[in-house]
Scaffold this active site. Structure first.
Site, PDB file in Angstrom:
ATOM      1  N   THR A  33       0.862  -1.186   0.000  1.00 12.82           N
ATOM      2  CA  THR A  33       0.000   0.000   0.000  1.00 12.82           C
ATOM      3  C   THR A  33       0.893   1.229   0.000  1.00 12.82           C
ATOM      4  O   THR A  33       1.617   1.481   0.969  1.00 12.82           O
ATOM      5  CB  THR A  33      -0.924  -0.010   1.234  1.00 12.82           C
ATOM      6  OG1 THR A  33      -1.619  -1.254   1.258  1.00 12.82           O
ATOM      7  CG2 THR A  33      -1.924   1.129   1.165  1.00 12.82           C
TER       8      THR A  33
ATOM      9  N   LYS B  86      -7.251   0.858  -3.190  1.00 13.52           N
ATOM     10  CA  LYS B  86      -6.747   0.282  -1.932  1.00 13.52           C
ATOM     11  C   LYS B  86      -6.844   1.298  -0.783  1.00 13.52           C
ATOM     12  O   LYS B  86      -7.194   0.948   0.350  1.00 13.52           O
ATOM     13  CB  LYS B  86      -5.297  -0.189  -2.141  1.00 13.52           C
ATOM     14  CG  LYS B  86      -4.586  -0.630  -0.884  1.00 13.52           C
ATOM     15  CD  LYS B  86      -5.269  -1.799  -0.194  1.00 13.52           C
ATOM     16  CE  LYS B  86      -4.477  -2.222   1.051  1.00 13.52           C
ATOM     17  NZ  LYS B  86      -5.286  -3.045   1.945  1.00 13.52           N
TER      18      LYS B  86
ATOM     19  N   LYS C 250      -0.176   5.041   8.395  1.00 20.66           N
ATOM     20  CA  LYS C 250       0.436   5.362   7.095  1.00 20.66           C
ATOM     21  C   LYS C 250      -0.641   5.400   5.995  1.00 20.66           C
ATOM     22  O   LYS C 250      -0.680   6.317   5.173  1.00 20.66           O
ATOM     23  CB  LYS C 250       1.488   4.293   6.766  1.00 20.66           C
ATOM     24  CG  LYS C 250       2.007   4.355   5.350  1.00 20.66           C
ATOM     25  CD  LYS C 250       2.488   3.008   4.823  1.00 20.66           C
ATOM     26  CE  LYS C 250       1.437   1.966   4.698  1.00 20.66           C
ATOM     27  NZ  LYS C 250       1.659   0.852   3.818  1.00 20.66           N
TER      28      LYS C 250
HETATM   29  P1  NA7 Z   1       5.713  -5.867   7.452  1.00 21.45           P
HETATM   30  O1  NA7 Z   1       5.504  -7.157   8.170  1.00 21.45           O
HETATM   31  O2  NA7 Z   1       6.176  -4.683   8.229  1.00 21.45           O
HETATM   32  O3  NA7 Z   1       6.723  -6.124   6.242  1.00 21.45           O
HETATM   33  C1  NA7 Z   1       7.290  -5.049   5.540  1.00 21.45           C
HETATM   34  C2  NA7 Z   1       8.369  -5.544   4.605  1.00 21.45           C
HETATM   35  O4  NA7 Z   1       8.973  -4.400   3.966  1.00 21.45           O
HETATM   36  C3  NA7 Z   1       9.502  -6.294   5.313  1.00 21.45           C
HETATM   37  O5  NA7 Z   1       9.951  -7.317   4.452  1.00 21.45           O
HETATM   38  C4  NA7 Z   1      10.545  -5.192   5.454  1.00 21.45           C
HETATM   39  O6  NA7 Z   1      11.871  -5.677   5.582  1.00 21.45           O
HETATM   40  C5  NA7 Z   1      10.390  -4.467   4.137  1.00 21.45           C
HETATM   41  N1  NA7 Z   1      10.978  -3.132   4.189  1.00 21.45           N
HETATM   42  C6  NA7 Z   1      10.625  -2.093   4.978  1.00 21.45           C
HETATM   43  N2  NA7 Z   1      11.388  -1.016   4.739  1.00 21.45           N
HETATM   44  C7  NA7 Z   1      12.268  -1.378   3.764  1.00 21.45           C
HETATM   45  C8  NA7 Z   1      13.309  -0.704   3.079  1.00 21.45           C
HETATM   46  N3  NA7 Z   1      13.588   0.584   3.328  1.00 21.45           N
HETATM   47  N4  NA7 Z   1      13.996  -1.395   2.138  1.00 21.45           N
HETATM   48  C9  NA7 Z   1      13.693  -2.688   1.874  1.00 21.45           C
HETATM   49  N5  NA7 Z   1      12.714  -3.384   2.489  1.00 21.45           N
HETATM   50  C10 NA7 Z   1      12.006  -2.728   3.421  1.00 21.45           C
HETATM   51  O7  NA7 Z   1       4.373  -5.398   6.720  1.00 21.45           O
HETATM   52  P2  NA7 Z   1       3.161  -6.255   6.117  1.00 21.45           P
HETATM   53  O8  NA7 Z   1       3.677  -7.472   5.441  1.00 21.45           O
HETATM   54  O9  NA7 Z   1       2.084  -6.386   7.136  1.00 21.45           O
HETATM   55  O10 NA7 Z   1       2.596  -5.214   5.052  1.00 21.45           O
HETATM   56  C11 NA7 Z   1       3.141  -5.076   3.761  1.00 21.45           C
HETATM   57  C12 NA7 Z   1       2.313  -4.101   2.963  1.00 21.45           C
HETATM   58  O11 NA7 Z   1       0.951  -4.548   2.831  1.00 21.45           O
HETATM   59  C13 NA7 Z   1       2.201  -2.709   3.571  1.00 21.45           C
HETATM   60  O12 NA7 Z   1       2.229  -1.758   2.531  1.00 21.45           O
HETATM   61  C14 NA7 Z   1       0.873  -2.725   4.275  1.00 21.45           C
HETATM   62  O13 NA7 Z   1       0.328  -1.432   4.424  1.00 21.45           O
HETATM   63  C15 NA7 Z   1       0.042  -3.636   3.405  1.00 21.45           C
HETATM   64  P3  NA7 Z   1      12.439  -6.095   7.059  1.00 21.45           P
HETATM   65  O14 NA7 Z   1      12.013  -7.494   7.251  1.00 21.45           O
HETATM   66  O15 NA7 Z   1      11.822  -5.120   8.051  1.00 21.45           O
HETATM   67  O16 NA7 Z   1      13.911  -5.926   6.943  1.00 21.45           O
END
Ligand code: NA7
Length: 298
Positions: free
Chosen positions: A96, A171, A239
């Site tokens: 999202t 969304k 967010k």
């Molecule tokens: P999560 O469980 O917080 O997962 C978020 C993922 O995004 C996780 O793999 C994070 O990696 C990754 N992430 C966050 N910031 C970065 C940056 N800067 N670079 C690379 N990867 C990043 O969220 P959900 O699975 O509940 O939700 C995902 C989406 O669906 C979100 O938009 C919701 O609003 C709806 P990490 O493991 O923290 O290193």
């Protein structure tokens, strides 16, 4: 398209990636925190050291990350997808994020003769694991046709939109329902408790009425049990509310109800509930009313 890249193995991404493995796809995965990829590697997924490397190896890349900044980073960062991308590659982001982000990335990929689609989802990790997500997909129709069979593994209903930002906006509209519904339920719980109506009785009466929604029952049960283990983080709900307000402002549409909702989620995050499930906003309303969880009304 049997080889797929998958980036973002959080609450939603991991079960989605597992489902693709179960369906027989070969996955190359990357996650900022590498440990989260271990269960997938144990099941045969290949590890890539960067989004760039994922792009080197995959003609279709799916991403499920936190927010617009994370998506920008994995797409356009120094080791981002665009550095490794080949013509005709399709990147489908399912997070999202903001409409400006998806429109900007669509243009950037087109310049590289590749395609960027946005396909945000409605549903929780359980529905992700069962392939029962609802998917709103927007962008180039040919690219959509090519990756539709893969999206069908993840979602049992798909709505296609010609303009990418329509899917992104859809969304945000869906999540503004969720934010409003949880607060309607939470305030009913607090009011009910104060005047001696138990959550059980309230849910039973809702269930029998035209007011009911499946979400009221499922979230009502976990709120009654005071189970705030995150299915969807409070900080992510804030967010999304902010994204919807900003998108509406750009479209010259006032969202007065969502503006009030925002303040309650800001308070929830300020009170330290950001890493809990968004239903923890119940605790904000309890605090405002001075109602204690013990004051069950039953
Ligand atoms: P999560 O469980 O917080 O997962 C978020 C993922 O995004 C996780 O793999 C994070 O990696 C990754 N992430 C966050 N910031 C970065 C940056 N800067 N670079 C690379 N990867 C990043 O969220 P959900 O699975 O509940 O939700 C995902 C989406 O669906 C979100 O938009 C919701 O609003 C709806 P990490 O493991 O923290 O290193």
């Amino acid at each position: 398209m049997r080889d797929i890249g998958f980036i973002g193995l959080g609450i939603m991404g991991r079960p989605m990636a597992e489902r693709l493995l179960d369906a027989g796809y070969a996955l190359t995965v990357f996650n900022r925190t590498p440990q989260k990829a271990e269960p997938l590697r144990a099941r045969g997924a290949q590890w890539a050291h960067s989004p760039e490397e994922v792009a080197h190896r995959s003609a279709l890349i799916l991403t499920m990350v936190s927010d617009s900044a994370a998506l920008e980073e994995i797409a356009r960062g120094p080791e981002g997808i665009l550095r490794g991308i080949r013509p005709n590659t399709i990147h489908v982001d399912m997070s999202t994020v903001s409409p400006e982000t998806t429109e900007r990335l669509e243009r950037a990929y087109r310049e590289r003769e590749a395609a960027f689609l946005h396909a945000p989802v409605l549903g929780n990790w359980r529905q992700a694991a069962e392939g029962k997500l609802l998917i709103f997909v927007g962008g180039d129709p040919q690219a959509y046709q090519r990756c539709e069979p893969v999206l069908r593994v993840l979602g049992h209903r798909i709505w296609y939109f010609e303009r990418i930002a329509q899917a992104t906006h859809m969304k945000l509209i869906a999540n503004s329902f969720i934010a409003g519904m949880i607060l309607t339920l939470a305030q009913a719980f607090v009011f009910g408790r104060r005047v001696g109506i138990s959550p059980d009785r309230l849910l039973e009466i809702l269930d029998a009425s035209a007011l009911n929604a499946p979400m009221y029952q499922s979230k009502g049960r976990t709120m009654r049990e005071r189970n705030f283990r995150p299915n969807f983080y409070t900080r992510h709900m804030l967010k999304d509310v902010d994204l919807a307000l900003e998108a509406a402002r750009r479209a010259n549409v006032p969202l007065p109800v969502l503006s009030v909702i925002r303040e309650l989620f800001v308070t929830a995050v300020a009170r330290g509930f950001g890493e809990e499930d968004y239903s923890a906003v119940l605790k904000v309303l309890e605090e405002m009313a001075g109602v204690t969880p013990q004051e069950q009304g039953a």
